[in-house]
Design an enzyme around this catalytic site. Structure first.
Site, PDB file in Angstrom:
ATOM      1  N   HIS A 266      23.185   3.020  -2.406  1.00 44.57           N
ATOM      2  CA  HIS A 266      23.081   2.221  -3.629  1.00 44.57           C
ATOM      3  C   HIS A 266      23.927   2.771  -4.746  1.00 44.57           C
ATOM      4  O   HIS A 266      24.219   3.955  -4.819  1.00 44.57           O
ATOM      5  CB  HIS A 266      21.655   1.984  -4.069  1.00 44.57           C
ATOM      6  N   ASP A 278      21.691  11.001 -11.836  1.00 40.43           N
ATOM      7  CA  ASP A 278      22.081  10.712 -10.471  1.00 40.43           C
ATOM      8  C   ASP A 278      23.566  10.901 -10.346  1.00 40.43           C
ATOM      9  O   ASP A 278      24.302  10.636 -11.257  1.00 40.43           O
ATOM     10  CB  ASP A 278      21.741   9.260 -10.150  1.00 40.43           C
ATOM     11  N   GLU A 310      18.236  -0.068  -6.960  1.00 35.79           N
ATOM     12  CA  GLU A 310      17.308   0.609  -6.061  1.00 35.79           C
ATOM     13  C   GLU A 310      16.180   1.241  -6.871  1.00 35.79           C
ATOM     14  O   GLU A 310      15.040   1.276  -6.443  1.00 35.79           O
ATOM     15  CB  GLU A 310      18.008   1.701  -5.242  1.00 35.79           C
ATOM     16  N   ASP A 339      21.600   7.999   1.274  1.00 36.16           N
ATOM     17  CA  ASP A 339      21.116   7.982  -0.083  1.00 36.16           C
ATOM     18  C   ASP A 339      21.313   9.325  -0.753  1.00 36.16           C
ATOM     19  O   ASP A 339      22.147   9.489  -1.623  1.00 36.16           O
ATOM     20  CB  ASP A 339      19.645   7.600  -0.039  1.00 36.16           C
TER      21      ASP A 339
HETATM   22  C1  LIG Z   1      24.901  13.727 -12.687  1.00 43.78           C
HETATM   23  O1  LIG Z   1      23.979  14.692 -13.066  1.00 43.78           O
HETATM   24  C2  LIG Z   1      24.320  15.419 -14.235  1.00 43.78           C
HETATM   25  C3  LIG Z   1      23.284  16.477 -14.495  1.00 43.78           C
HETATM   26  O2  LIG Z   1      22.525  16.720 -13.391  1.00 43.78           O
HETATM   27  C4  LIG Z   1      24.451  14.464 -15.406  1.00 43.78           C
HETATM   28  O3  LIG Z   1      24.852  15.169 -16.551  1.00 43.78           O
HETATM   29  C5  LIG Z   1      25.439  13.373 -15.077  1.00 43.78           C
HETATM   30  O4  LIG Z   1      25.470  12.432 -16.095  1.00 43.78           O
HETATM   31  C6  LIG Z   1      25.138  12.708 -13.772  1.00 43.78           C
HETATM   32  N1  LIG Z   1      26.243  11.840 -13.397  1.00 43.78           N
HETATM   33  C7  LIG Z   1      26.112  10.562 -13.128  1.00 43.78           C
HETATM   34  C8  LIG Z   1      27.364   9.844 -12.790  1.00 43.78           C
HETATM   35  O5  LIG Z   1      25.047   9.981 -13.171  1.00 43.78           O
HETATM   36 ZN   LIG Z   2      17.162   6.453  -2.788  1.00 47.96          ZN
END
Ligand SMILES: *[C@H]1O[C@H](CO)[C@@H](O)[C@H](O)[C@H]1NC(C)=O
Ligand SMILES: [Zn+2]
Ligand SMILES: *[C@@H]1O[C@H](CO)[C@@H](O)[C@H](O)[C@H]1NC(C)=O
Ligand SMILES: *[C@@H]1O[C@H](CO)[C@@H](O)[C@H](O)[C@H]1NC(C)=O
Ligand SMILES: *[C@@H]1O[C@H](CO)[C@@H](O)[C@H](O)[C@H]1NC(C)=O
Length: 509
Positions: A266, A278, A310, A339
């Site tokens: 997703h 995420d 999701e 996932d």
């Molecule tokens: C991924 O995770 C970090 C911290 O864990 C966060 O700062 C960041 O915004 C996330 N990136 C996405 C693309 O969601």
């Molecule tokens: Zn999931």
């Protein structure tokens, strides 16, 4: 790993210049012979690049950063993700792609709770209404799953009830029927609670403002309320509205479209809850495989999907499967789900499609998919693997319910790694698979890039195997597919790990 702004710039420049993966596809120019070979696991795996994974990660990170730190469905960050993935696929000329757009109710909010002047950490239930109420805190009998559990005194006051036995949504609606002005639901185990009311409304009664409390705070508050006259205040801020977002569906132009190999992940992240983020490892792994595949011929058509929403409960995949006619469903030979594939304290977990470990057996063929992954890890990658509960609580659930054989990989979420698993996979026993998850900081540093690469190779292997041959997957007019009901009693309680998207907000019970 520190991702510098110059690497980000390089990523975006490369991507917009089409330098990565733009070489594949059937359109090799006029007069050029098409000397592409049938896809093969080893070759497809060699076409994957670590840089590709990281650059896509940087791009998704940038979309989140530029759009309020989220790529949740219904936000610009998610739409940017969708455009990015579709754009890269379209450039290859190898796929027919389309966006399946539909509206779904978006909800986000926050809650506070205080009792006798003390503040307690409180969470928001997805779809809960906004509002504020002050009154006596009245304990509800049993689990608040029957109207008779609610004493008359909850009218005009704040109901206090334990998690358990029935859906959060039912407890909140019954509290509404009983005239409560608000409800607080506490965890029935140690730790915080978060979840969803499951739907924007339900027939059992009107929702009232609802907050979640930890098991520890719930126990203290229950004792105080039982001792007599405990005054409390619940405050909920919430936004609920219909928003459009899209699934991306990409099918190879070549290959047998009556026997389709499907793989999905997703594309949405969770909305910005406290400390929740995420990093899209599953969707990026699938994208990298889809791009590498464009250099090869396929026997079976291969269809990739990136699901939306999701976080709100497998909405994108459910919408997709529900919208397929029975004939279209029967053309999908199998579905592979990816996932969370880069958890920092990972394990190599394979969905238990044959039910040998967790007693939920997928439609015939799911056993074969599990074995294909197991054989790959043992013989090709020479890595350990272990079964993962096959509970239908990710985007493959709707496929199981439609009787489509399914399988996939998972690197672990909030659960604690056991001693045996630490021996098997390395990492730390007694620590969550995703312990770094809640730390602010560099996205990609939170991912285990090694596990991410290994799992992406396993995706490539399985896609290559089934794109060549569906041996082991029951096919044909005489095959009756067994639809598998997803047990309602299973509460996933999965927070999602680095790159994952299992969201605690999916819990309904
Ligand atoms: C991924 O995770 C970090 C911290 O864990 C966060 O700062 C960041 O915004 C996330 N990136 C996405 C693309 O969601
Ligand atoms: Zn999931
Ligand atoms: C995202 O894309 C959908 C589908 O094209 C569109 O309807 C929606 O308005 C977009 N959302 C945002 C926040 O831009
Ligand atoms: C799928 O959705 C399309 C567009 O909304 C609609 O025209 C079609 O009838 C739907 N098919 C099924 C089987 O639900
Ligand atoms: C396995 O699942 C079946 C069907 O749901 C159930 O009848 C059986 O009792 C379960 N077995 C075990 C050992 O849990």
């Amino acid at each position: 790993m520190k991702i510098s702004s110059s690497l980000l710039l390089a990523a975006l420049t490369l991507v917009s210049a089409g330098d990565i993966h733009a070489t594949g596809g059937p359109d090799k120019g006029p007069g050029k012979p098409d000397n592409r070979e049938l896809v093969e696991s080893n070759k497809l795996r060699r076409g994957l690049s670590r840089t590709g994974l990281l650059l896509h990660g940087v791009a998704l990170q940038a979309f989140a950063d530029a759009n309020g730190k989220t790529r949740a469905f219904g936000t610009k960050g998610h739409n940017a993700t969708v455009s990015y993935i579709k754009g890269l696929l379209d450039r290859t000329g190898y796929y027919d792609t389309y966006l399946q757009s539909f509206p779904y109710t978006f909800s986000e909010g926050s809650g506070t709770f205080s009792a006798d002047g003390t503040d307690y950490a409180a969470g928001y239930f997805t779809y809960g209404p906004a509002g504020e109420a002050t009154g006596t805190i009245v304990p509800v009998n049993n689990f608040g799953c029957e109207q008779s559990d609610f004493p008359a005194e909850v009218a005009g006051n704040i109901a206090l009830v334990s998690r358990g036995t029935c859906e959060f949504g039912l407890k909140v609606a019954l509290a509404g029927n009983a005239g409560a002005s608000a409800i607080a639901i506490y965890n029935n185990a140690a730790g915080n609670l978060a979840g969803t009311l499951g739907a924007p409304s339900r027939p059992d009664g009107p929702y009232v403002p609802a907050v979640s409390l930890s098991g520890e705070d719930g126990t203290v508050l229950l004792a105080a309320a039982q001792a007599g006259n405990l005054q409390g205040t619940v405050h909920v801020d919430a936004l609920t509205e219909a928003r459009y977002s899209s699934n991306i569906i990409a099918t190879t132009k070549e290959g047998d479209k009556n026997n389709i190999v499907m793989a999905g992940a997703h594309s949405d992240s969770v909305s910005a809850g406290p400390g929740i983020n995420d990093n899209g490892s599953g969707s990026i792994g699938v994208l990298e495989v889809a791009l590498a595949l464009t250099k090869y011929k396929v026997k079976q058509a291969v269809r990739f999907a990136w699901w939306t929403a999701e976080e709100f409960g497998l909405v994108g995949a459910e919408h997709y499967v529900a919208n397929l006619s029975a004939e279209e469903q029967s053309k999908i030979a199998l579905y592979l789900n990816f996932d969370m594939i880069a958890s920092p304290n990972f394990g190599y977990f394979i969905y238990d499609g044959d039910g040998s470990t967790f007693n939920l057996t997928g439609p015939a063929g799911s056993d074969h998919i599990e074995k294909t992954f197991e054989d790959y890890f043992r013989k090709e990658a020479r890595l350990p693997s272990a079964p993962s509960q096959f509970d239908g609580r990710s985007d493959y659930g709707p496929f199981l319910e439609a009787g489509i054989p399914s399988g996939g990989l998972f690197t672990g979420a909030e659960g604690l790694k056991t001693k045996e698993e630490a021996k098997l996979f390395g990492g730390e026993a007694g620590v969550s698979y995703d312990v770094n998850y809640h730390e602010a900081g560099d996205t990609l540093a939170n991912c285990n890039v090694g596990a991410w690469i290994q799992n992406t190779k396993a995706i490539a292997h399985t896609v290559a195997v089934y794109a060549r041959s569906l041996a082991g997957i029951p096919r044909g007019a005489g095959v009756l597919r067994r639809r598998v009901a997803i047990p309602k009693s299973i509460s996933t309680n999965r927070k999602f790990a680095c790159g994952g998207t299992h969201n605690h907000n999916v819990d309904r019970i």
